[in-house]
Design an enzyme around this catalytic site. Structure first.
Site, mmCIF file in Angstrom:
data_model
loop_
_atom_site.group_PDB
_atom_site.id
_atom_site.type_symbol
_atom_site.label_atom_id
_atom_site.label_comp_id
_atom_site.label_asym_id
_atom_site.label_seq_id
_atom_site.Cartn_x
_atom_site.Cartn_y
_atom_site.Cartn_z
ATOM 1 N N LYS A 156 0.840 -1.200 0.000
ATOM 2 C CA LYS A 156 0.000 0.000 0.000
ATOM 3 C C LYS A 156 0.875 1.251 0.000
ATOM 4 O O LYS A 156 1.923 1.281 0.672
ATOM 5 C CB LYS A 156 -0.905 -0.039 1.238
ATOM 6 C CG LYS A 156 -1.968 1.045 1.280
ATOM 7 C CD LYS A 156 -2.856 0.853 2.511
ATOM 8 C CE LYS A 156 -3.979 1.866 2.583
ATOM 9 N NZ LYS A 156 -4.867 1.644 3.740
ATOM 10 N N SER A 188 -9.773 1.259 2.891
ATOM 11 C CA SER A 188 -8.963 2.105 2.041
ATOM 12 C C SER A 188 -7.863 1.370 1.282
ATOM 13 O O SER A 188 -7.325 1.915 0.317
ATOM 14 C CB SER A 188 -8.325 3.208 2.881
ATOM 15 O OG SER A 188 -7.453 2.653 3.847
ATOM 16 N N SER A 197 -9.723 -1.228 7.059
ATOM 17 C CA SER A 197 -9.256 -1.021 5.684
ATOM 18 C C SER A 197 -8.554 -2.192 5.027
ATOM 19 O O SER A 197 -8.233 -2.119 3.849
ATOM 20 C CB SER A 197 -8.323 0.177 5.632
ATOM 21 O OG SER A 197 -9.091 1.341 5.564
HETATM 22 N N1 GLN Z 1 -13.004 3.235 6.361
HETATM 23 C C1 GLN Z 1 -12.463 3.698 7.597
HETATM 24 C C2 GLN Z 1 -12.161 5.173 7.496
HETATM 25 O O1 GLN Z 1 -12.470 5.741 6.499
HETATM 26 C C3 GLN Z 1 -11.267 2.900 7.960
HETATM 27 C C4 GLN Z 1 -10.044 3.349 7.283
HETATM 28 C C5 GLN Z 1 -8.861 2.534 7.615
HETATM 29 O O2 GLN Z 1 -8.948 1.471 8.240
HETATM 30 N N2 GLN Z 1 -7.717 3.052 7.232
HETATM 31 O O3 GLN Z 1 -11.636 5.766 8.398
#
Ligand code: GLN
Length: 465
Positions: free
Chosen positions: A56, A131, A155
């Site tokens: 990532k 994400s 994410s």
């Molecule tokens: N979807 C969650 C957010 O937008 C989790 C994001 C993540 O785990 N980085 O914060």
């Protein structure tokens, strides 16, 4: 086959699919091939010798782009390797590319990336989740066996579920965060995607463990995760929080999750009903704490230290404003504003301090539940992959994608998502197991046994493994 020819094949697949799937922000052909050559000619056998890994784009990789999916970091190249990356390199793995992501890991669909969304390989009109969407797509499309992502609130698990692969979040402190670009430091973790639980176990065994460069990494011995994958799971107890299987959950997801409970029973596991009374506050608490920490962590992007700087701003303060105005996308700005609001003197007690208290109660829920069971089973995501654009104008609907995942981050416990089946539209559904602190080996044993007995015998049509 030589490592060079394997890596050539991997890079080819990545290039061919990327036009459509947009899962890689950079494909590192040159460095991958020269590493492959070196590995072909050395005798040393690391546990991941020659294994291609996608990473990532918020995990620092020396001399490779590390953009966090944001314009503000643009073509920024990291000065050093994250600890997870140097451990992968020492084990013989090859980082073949950096993957697309929601900007600064804020999102559940990959649509907040400044470089366009990654697409779900099962249906390119749909999101891969986020994400860490790009890493999920790289694994689901068969380019790599395993990939690193990051987890602040789900994410890795949520995109794994939407893409039909395995996604794992460790206990907080299990994997060093050194070199993981900070979003919300008390919730952030590096997570792992694999085509199978074995892939996850292989990577975890290499990157887990205490690191002097991260004072929050724990000095807890790292077991041989791969060695216990096949242990009998008869007699293990799985807790079912039935109250969480009601409203808001897609019917087909519910059915699939209920079927997976029966499948675990067929493997000899017992089940027990449990309660997680504070889980319903998870989203609210998460979006207070995560935004508060983000507003502080993202203060460093000032146009001086990293990446992008707005032009035509002769005066310093104006340069800060313009750089941040032009460099950050709308979701990141929304979070910085929310975060500064909940931390402001008039609202700190009402929001931030209250959220911290409820966070302690969420953690206590788990401590109580784990006196009765070895793992807790829930859906991973309330729905299958949604259409690109479907939720992008509705932040609350997007935030609810994380309803089953955020509380593990709030509590700091490990959790994993494995495929449990396909919907009538042919989209993957995932089931989540949440474990007690440091029980990664138990989780991987449970999911390995489950997936070998109930494999998802389908791949997206673009799969090229
Ligand atoms: N979807 C969650 C957010 O937008 C989790 C994001 C993540 O785990 N980085 O914060």
């Amino acid at each position: 086959m030589s490592i060079v020819s394997e890596i050539e094949k991997t890079l080819d697949h990545a290039e061919t699919l990327n036009g459509e799937l947009n899962s890689f922000l950079s494909i590192e052909s040159e460095s991958s091939l020269s590493r492959a050559q070196l590995l072909d000619t050395t005798e040393t056998v690391g546990p991941l010798k020659g294994v291609a890994i996608a990473v990532k784009d918020n995990i620092c990789t020396k001399d490779m782009r590390t953009s966090c999916g944001s314009r503000i970091l643009g073509n920024y190249k990291a000065q050093y390797d994250a600890t997870a990356i140097s451990r992968l390199n020492d084990a013989g793995a090859i980082v073949v590319g950096k993957t697309n992501m929601d900007e600064f890991a804020m999102g559940s669909s990959n649509e907040s990336s400044a470089f366009g969304p990654a697409k779900n390989p099962w249906d390119v009109a749909r999101v891969p989740g986020g994400s860490s969407g790009g890493s999920a797509v790289a694994v689901a499309s068969g380019v790599v066996r395993a990939a690193l992502g990051s987890e602040t609130g789900g994410s890795v698990r949520q995109p794994a579920s939407l893409c039909g692969i395995v996604g794992f979040k460790p206990t907080y402190g299990r994997i060093s965060r050194y070199g993981l670009v900070a979003f919300a430091s008390s919730l952030d973790n590096i997570g792992i995607f694999g085509q199978t639980s074995k892939d996850v176990a292989d990577v975890l065994g290499v990157i887990a463990g205490r690191d002097e460069k991260d004072s929050t990494s724990a000095d807890v011995p790292v077991p041989d995760y791969a060695a216990t994958l096949n242990d009998d799971i008869a007699g293990k107890t799985i807790g079912i929080p039935r109250a969480l299987l009601g409203e808001g959950l897609d019917d087909e997801v519910r059915e699939s999750v209920l079927a997976s409970i029966d499948n675990f029973k067929a493997l000899g596991a017992n089940t027990v009903d449990i309660e997680l009374p504070y889980a319903k506050y998870g989203i609210a608490v998460y979006y207070i704490i995560a935004t508060a920490e983000a507003s502080s962590n993202l203060a460093r992007y000032d146009g001086v230290r990293y990446g992008f700087r707005a032009e035509d701003s002769p005066e310093l303060r104006q340069m800060y404003f313009k750089t941040r105005e032009e460099g950050f996308g709308p979701e990141v700005k929304r979070r910085i504003m929310l975060g500064t609001y909940v931390l402001s003197s008039g609202y700190y007690d009402a929001y931030y301090s209250k959220a911290q208290k409820v966070r302690a109660l969420v953690k206590r829920d788990y401590e109580t539940a784990f006196t009765k069971c070895d793992a807790i089973l829930t859906p991973t995501s309330p729905t299958t992959a949604f259409k690109i654009g479907e939720k992008s104008d509705d932040p609350i609907a997007m935030y609810l994608s994380d309803i089953y995942t955020v509380s593990a981050n709030l509590a700091g416990v490990p959790a994993i998502s494995v495929p449990s089946g396909l919907s009538s539209e042919g989209l993957p559904i995932g089931v989540q197991l949440i474990g007690n602190f440091w029980s990664e080996a138990t989780l991987l044993n449970l999911t390995h046994k489950y997936e070998t007995a109930h494999p998802l015998n389908a791949r997206p049509s673009v799969f090229a493994g």
